[in-house]
Design an enzyme around this catalytic site. Structure first.
Site, PDB file in Angstrom:
ATOM      1  CB  ALA A   1      -1.052  -0.153   1.221  1.00 55.84           C
ATOM      2  CG  MET A   2       3.361   2.029  -2.929  1.00 52.69           C
ATOM      3  SD  MET A   2       4.135   1.946  -4.246  1.00 52.69           S
ATOM      4  CE  MET A   2       5.331   3.419  -4.036  1.00 52.69           C
TER       5      MET A   2
ATOM      6  N   GLY B   1       2.149   7.550  -0.823  1.00 53.50           N
ATOM      7  CA  GLY B   1       2.659   8.625  -1.380  1.00 53.50           C
ATOM      8  C   GLY B   1       3.687   9.154  -0.336  1.00 53.50           C
TER       9      GLY B   1
ATOM     10  CB  SER C   1       3.948   3.643   2.007  1.00 57.59           C
ATOM     11  OG  SER C   1       3.826   4.795   1.326  1.00 57.59           O
TER      12      SER C   1
ATOM     13  CB  CYS D   1      -9.097   4.215   7.927  1.00 53.28           C
ATOM     14  SG  CYS D   1      -8.416   4.029   6.191  1.00 53.28           S
TER      15      CYS D   1
ATOM     16  CB  CYS E   1      -6.671  11.986   5.104  1.00 55.33           C
ATOM     17  SG  CYS E   1      -7.888  10.639   4.993  1.00 55.33           S
TER      18      CYS E   1
END
Length: 342
Positions: A6-7, A9, A13, A97, A193
């Site tokens: 899971a990237m 950004g 990660s 999440c 977020c």
């Protein structure tokens, strides 16, 4: 091993992917598109984060995908967050999440695509020994994220890899610089977020539920002690906006139905127990005589405690836990389980 990373950004990660490649794994990256509302400029829901993840994937020579989980995110993260505030609770959307998106929906997708495991940039560790898997704190105590991962059962943890959990944040940034990754100096992302949209939490919730004024009640006398503009924005333990005319007062309880917030002095916030009726365990439940460590916020100080009949009993008084926040139990660095305070 085939690993789907899971990237987000971010630097963690990104370095996680690089470490997996160094270890010889077959790696692909994927970024989750979660937020369907107005674009945010920063945070894991922004278009900039997807672009950064793609740039890192290109730099490292791995395939990069974008998975759209907006419906799941609304249903399992945003809607419960809003409902919690409407009920006078203080939910933690990052835990939701992790539980329902990153290590449920994302994990399901990885299995459908034939991957053996998923990896993230969380600062936590998974150890496997003797057929048993354990969730441990990350080496960097200031960045440890085991608290927000406490809801993951052993069967899920067995399919997870946290490559940066044994590194400090400084080590991660140093590795990113050595690898010439474009995110090496990028600031850390922030929690919640989707609340980073213009106007913040007040505007976000105000568009979805009525924010109603309420009365402040003195805990000692029951007398009116002022007003608060929005009951749904008050968190137990909060000091700002609780009046006092020079004397510090804190929110002790929020009663949305009655339209009141009970307030009192600092000493009134101290309690020796927290009701946690629905505890989730990584493995087995602890016994009533087992002394464990209880942590009541992401980076709070753990304190000795026991778990007896749905109640966490602290070894010494501590500030009360806001309903909706999690109490997580540890044995040293190992996560045993956790649950929401009632």
């Amino acid at each position: 091993m085939r690993v789907l990373a899971a990237m987000s950004g971010g630097v963690d990660s990104s370095v996680a992917v690089a470490l997996l490649l160094e270890q010889g794994h077959d790696v692909a990256g994927a970024t989750m598109k979660l937020w369907r509302g107005a674009a945010v400029e920063v945070g894991c829901c922004s278009e900039a984060e997807i672009d950064d993840a793609r740039r890192v994937a290109t730099r490292l020579g791995v395939d990069h995908h974008v998975f759209t989980f907006t419906d799941d995110f609304d249903r399992h993260v945003v809607d419960p967050y809003v409902a919690g505030h409407a009920a006078g609770r203080t939910p933690n959307p990052c835990i939701a999440c992790n539980d329902r998106i990153k290590f449920d929906r994302f994990l399901q997708r990885s299995q459908q695509l034939g991957f053996d495991a998923v990896a993230t940039g969380h600062h936590a560790r998974v150890e496997r020994a003797g057929g048993r898997v354990r969730l441990l704190r990350g080496v960097d105590g200031a960045k440890d994220q085991s608290y927000v991962l406490h809801g993951l059962p052993a069967a899920t943890l067995a399919r997870c890899v946290f490559p940066v959990g044994h590194l400090t944040k400084a080590d991660v940034r140093s590795r990113a610089a050595e690898l010439d990754l474009p995110v090496a100096t990028k600031p850390d992302s922030q929690d919640a977020c989707f609340v980073l949209t213009e106007g913040g939490r007040r505007a976000f919730l105000g568009e979805r539920i009525p924010l109603r004024p309420g009365r402040l009640l003195d805990s000692r006398t029951g007398a009116d002690a002022g007003t608060v503009a929005a009951l749904e924005l008050v968190t137990v333990g909060q000091r700002r906006g609780m009046g006092g005319a020079g004397q510090r007062r804190y929110a002790l309880a929020v009663d949305v139905a009655a339209g009141t917030v009970t307030v009192g002095p600092r000493e009134a916030t101290m309690v020796d127990a927290a009701a946690v009726p629905r505890m989730r365990w990584v493995h087995d439940a602890v016994g009533p005589d087992d002394v464990v460590l209880a942590q009541c916020s992401a980076h709070g100080d753990p304190v000795p405690a026991r778990y007896v009949d749905g109640v966490v009993r602290f070894g010494a008084p501590r500030p009360r836990v806001a309903p909706g926040q999690s109490v997580v139990l540890y044995d040293g660095d190992e996560v045993l389980g956790g649950g929401e305070a009632a």
